[in-house]
Each structure stands twice: as structure tokens, then as C-alpha cells.
Design a protein around this motif. Structure first.
Motif, PDB file in Angstrom:
ATOM      1  N   GLN A 139     -43.917 -70.821 -31.685  1.00  0.00           N
ATOM      2  CA  GLN A 139     -44.927 -71.417 -32.225  1.00  0.00           C
ATOM      3  C   GLN A 139     -46.074 -70.073 -32.364  1.00  0.00           C
ATOM      4  OE1 GLN A 139     -45.100 -74.502 -33.584  1.00  0.00           O
ATOM      5  NE2 GLN A 139     -43.366 -74.843 -32.719  1.00  0.00           N
ATOM      6  N   PRO A 140     -45.437 -69.202 -33.230  1.00  0.00           N
ATOM      7  CA  PRO A 140     -46.377 -67.972 -33.437  1.00  0.00           C
ATOM      8  C   PRO A 140     -47.139 -67.836 -34.651  1.00  0.00           C
ATOM      9  CG  PRO A 140     -44.171 -67.349 -34.190  1.00  0.00           C
ATOM     10  CD  PRO A 140     -44.125 -68.717 -33.665  1.00  0.00           C
ATOM     11  N   ALA A 141     -48.267 -67.073 -34.693  1.00  0.00           N
ATOM     12  CA  ALA A 141     -48.807 -67.104 -36.144  1.00  0.00           C
ATOM     13  C   ALA A 141     -48.402 -65.856 -36.587  1.00  0.00           C
ATOM     14  CB  ALA A 141     -50.327 -66.836 -35.870  1.00  0.00           C
ATOM     15  N   VAL A 142     -48.018 -65.922 -37.868  1.00  0.00           N
ATOM     16  CA  VAL A 142     -47.138 -64.850 -38.527  1.00  0.00           C
ATOM     17  C   VAL A 142     -47.938 -64.199 -39.552  1.00  0.00           C
ATOM     18  CG1 VAL A 142     -44.972 -63.870 -39.601  1.00  0.00           C
ATOM     19  CG2 VAL A 142     -44.984 -65.435 -37.534  1.00  0.00           C
ATOM     20  N   THR A 143     -48.115 -63.231 -39.943  1.00  0.00           N
ATOM     21  CA  THR A 143     -48.782 -62.830 -41.062  1.00  0.00           C
ATOM     22  C   THR A 143     -48.124 -61.299 -41.556  1.00  0.00           C
ATOM     23  OG1 THR A 143     -50.933 -63.162 -40.299  1.00  0.00           O
ATOM     24  CG2 THR A 143     -50.928 -61.859 -42.150  1.00  0.00           C
ATOM     25  N   SER A 144     -47.917 -61.227 -42.908  1.00  0.00           N
ATOM     26  CA  SER A 144     -47.149 -60.196 -43.348  1.00  0.00           C
ATOM     27  C   SER A 144     -48.539 -59.295 -44.306  1.00  0.00           C
ATOM     28  CB  SER A 144     -46.057 -60.194 -44.299  1.00  0.00           C
ATOM     29  OG  SER A 144     -46.359 -61.046 -45.421  1.00  0.00           O
ATOM     30  N   ILE A 145     -48.543 -57.995 -44.171  1.00  0.00           N
ATOM     31  CA  ILE A 145     -49.373 -57.067 -45.050  1.00  0.00           C
ATOM     32  C   ILE A 145     -48.537 -56.368 -45.758  1.00  0.00           C
ATOM     33  CG2 ILE A 145     -51.136 -55.618 -44.836  1.00  0.00           C
ATOM     34  CD1 ILE A 145     -51.901 -56.631 -42.250  1.00  0.00           C
ATOM     35  N   ASN A 146     -48.521 -56.125 -47.108  1.00  0.00           N
ATOM     36  CA  ASN A 146     -47.885 -55.394 -47.829  1.00  0.00           C
ATOM     37  C   ASN A 146     -49.006 -54.179 -48.215  1.00  0.00           C
ATOM     38  OD1 ASN A 146     -46.299 -53.864 -50.054  1.00  0.00           O
ATOM     39  ND2 ASN A 146     -45.645 -56.298 -50.764  1.00  0.00           N
ATOM     40  N   VAL A 147     -48.442 -53.180 -47.948  1.00  0.00           N
ATOM     41  CA  VAL A 147     -49.262 -51.775 -48.219  1.00  0.00           C
ATOM     42  C   VAL A 147     -48.459 -51.030 -49.013  1.00  0.00           C
ATOM     43  CG1 VAL A 147     -50.490 -49.921 -47.364  1.00  0.00           C
ATOM     44  CG2 VAL A 147     -50.398 -52.138 -46.158  1.00  0.00           C
ATOM     45  N   GLN A 148     -48.586 -50.746 -50.197  1.00  0.00           N
ATOM     46  CA  GLN A 148     -47.798 -49.688 -51.067  1.00  0.00           C
ATOM     47  C   GLN A 148     -46.321 -49.953 -51.080  1.00  0.00           C
ATOM     48  OE1 GLN A 148     -49.176 -45.853 -49.879  1.00  0.00           O
ATOM     49  NE2 GLN A 148     -51.098 -46.210 -50.945  1.00  0.00           N
ATOM     50  N   GLY A 149     -45.958 -51.289 -50.989  1.00  0.00           N
ATOM     51  CA  GLY A 149     -44.483 -51.493 -51.329  1.00  0.00           C
ATOM     52  C   GLY A 149     -43.910 -51.933 -49.598  1.00  0.00           C
ATOM     53  N   GLN A 150     -44.724 -51.453 -48.580  1.00  0.00           N
ATOM     54  CA  GLN A 150     -44.210 -51.586 -47.219  1.00  0.00           C
ATOM     55  C   GLN A 150     -44.645 -52.872 -46.664  1.00  0.00           C
ATOM     56  OE1 GLN A 150     -41.579 -49.899 -46.510  1.00  0.00           O
ATOM     57  NE2 GLN A 150     -42.277 -48.490 -44.947  1.00  0.00           N
ATOM     58  N   LYS A 151     -43.662 -53.578 -45.991  1.00  0.00           N
ATOM     59  CA  LYS A 151     -44.164 -55.100 -45.393  1.00  0.00           C
ATOM     60  C   LYS A 151     -44.389 -54.685 -43.929  1.00  0.00           C
ATOM     61  CE  LYS A 151     -43.220 -59.079 -47.885  1.00  0.00           C
ATOM     62  NZ  LYS A 151     -42.517 -60.269 -47.924  1.00  0.00           N
ATOM     63  N   ILE A 152     -45.341 -55.194 -43.458  1.00  0.00           N
ATOM     64  CA  ILE A 152     -45.911 -54.871 -42.075  1.00  0.00           C
ATOM     65  C   ILE A 152     -45.979 -56.383 -41.632  1.00  0.00           C
ATOM     66  CG2 ILE A 152     -47.469 -54.317 -40.236  1.00  0.00           C
ATOM     67  CD1 ILE A 152     -48.325 -52.379 -42.369  1.00  0.00           C
ATOM     68  N   PHE A 153     -45.200 -57.105 -40.508  1.00  0.00           N
ATOM     69  CA  PHE A 153     -45.478 -58.172 -40.046  1.00  0.00           C
ATOM     70  C   PHE A 153     -46.260 -58.185 -38.600  1.00  0.00           C
ATOM     71  CE2 PHE A 153     -41.756 -58.488 -42.957  1.00  0.00           C
ATOM     72  CZ  PHE A 153     -41.955 -59.797 -43.490  1.00  0.00           C
ATOM     73  N   GLN A 154     -47.106 -58.802 -38.542  1.00  0.00           N
ATOM     74  CA  GLN A 154     -48.117 -59.242 -37.537  1.00  0.00           C
ATOM     75  C   GLN A 154     -47.662 -60.457 -36.804  1.00  0.00           C
ATOM     76  OE1 GLN A 154     -52.201 -58.555 -37.865  1.00  0.00           O
ATOM     77  NE2 GLN A 154     -52.633 -59.824 -36.387  1.00  0.00           N
ATOM     78  N   ILE A 155     -47.318 -60.625 -35.661  1.00  0.00           N
ATOM     79  CA  ILE A 155     -46.595 -61.810 -34.881  1.00  0.00           C
ATOM     80  C   ILE A 155     -47.942 -61.837 -33.762  1.00  0.00           C
ATOM     81  CG2 ILE A 155     -45.106 -62.962 -33.619  1.00  0.00           C
ATOM     82  CD1 ILE A 155     -43.180 -60.944 -35.073  1.00  0.00           C
ATOM     83  N   THR A 156     -48.734 -62.863 -33.699  1.00  0.00           N
ATOM     84  CA  THR A 156     -49.443 -63.158 -32.642  1.00  0.00           C
ATOM     85  C   THR A 156     -49.236 -64.500 -32.083  1.00  0.00           C
ATOM     86  OG1 THR A 156     -51.098 -63.785 -33.971  1.00  0.00           O
ATOM     87  CG2 THR A 156     -51.478 -61.603 -33.426  1.00  0.00           C
ATOM     88  N   GLY A 157     -49.938 -64.695 -30.843  1.00  0.00           N
ATOM     89  CA  GLY A 157     -50.011 -66.084 -29.999  1.00  0.00           C
ATOM     90  C   GLY A 157     -48.420 -66.697 -29.914  1.00  0.00           C
TER      91      GLY A 157
END
Length: 128
Positions: A42-60
Motif C-alpha cells: 500500500q505505498p504512495a508511488v510518484t514518478s518525476i520525469n526530468v529531461q527524459g529520466q524517470k525518478i520514482f518516489q515510494i512513500t508510506g
């Protein structure tokens, strides 16, 4: 001083060429390494796309750790990979059977061995 809420943050990110996407339906994230797995339920998942690179943030979420499951690569070994069963079209079986002058079953078996390659199956049957 300007108010810094999520709306202003999104605008600032857009101006900097960053795009953010939230994945609301993720039920589990599994991080695998040789010998260990980290499971986040049950995580909160967010992806951030910066100049073609995807960064995934997983919290909780609820975090558990365990030893790696079977099929996960350990140092010095290759991972276990299962190939899906090959589906051979009946028209291919018929063509191979006619060309090699063999039964449909023999043609089907050979096509599966040859991973669906018609020419290779016909050649194999004619030379054996």
C-alpha cells in the motif's frame, strides 16, 4: 512571501521541464537484490520525469524484508527465466506437414522445437 502549496509546486516544476505523475492504484512494490527483498504494501508511488529520466518516489506503506525468493538471481548465477509456450498456427503445421511429407503431429512437434521457424522445421524433417 508567496504561498508554496502543491499547485505552485506543480507550476514551478512545469516551468523547469519536470513532469510529475501519481500512481494511485499501486498495491505493492518489491525491491529485489541478491539475497534480499524489500516489500512495501500500500505505498504512495510518484514518478518525476526530468529531461527524459524517470525518478520514482515510494512513500508510506507497510515495509517488510525477507530473504530472496527462488528465481531471483544470486551473485554469480543467472536468473531463472521461463519461456512462454509457443503457439503454432494450424496453417503453419499443415504447410510443414505437406512440405516435409510427415504427419501433422510430427510437424507440430518439430515446429515447437524450432520455435515456430517454418524453414528450419521443414529442413530438419527432410534431413532426418
Amino acid at each position: 512571501m508567496a504561498k508554496f502549496d502543491s499547485r505552485n509546486a506543480r507550476r514551478m516544476m512545469q516551468r523547469m521541464g519536470m513532469q510529475m505523475q501519481e500512481y494511485g492504484n499501486v498495491t505493492r512494490v518489491i525491491l529485489q537484490s541478491p539475497g534480499k527483498e524489500i516489500i512495501i504494501d500500500q505505498p504512495a508511488v510518484t514518478s518525476i520525469n526530468v529531461q527524459g529520466q524517470k525518478i520514482f518516489q515510494i512513500t508510506g506503506g507497510k515495509v517488510t524484508e525477507r530473504a530472496a525468493q527462488a528465481g531471483v538471481a544470486t551473485p554469480g548465477t543467472a536468473p531463472v527465466v521461463e519461456k512462454p509456450a509457443i503457439q503454432v498456427p494450424e496453417e503453419d503445421v499443415l504447410l510443414v506437414a505437406q512440405q516435409a511429407k510427415v504427419s501433422m503431429e510430427k510437424a507440430r512437434e518439430t515446429l515447437i522445437k524450432c520455435e515456430g521457424d517454418l524453414a528450419r522445421a521443414i529442413l530438419m524433417l527432410q534431413t532426418s
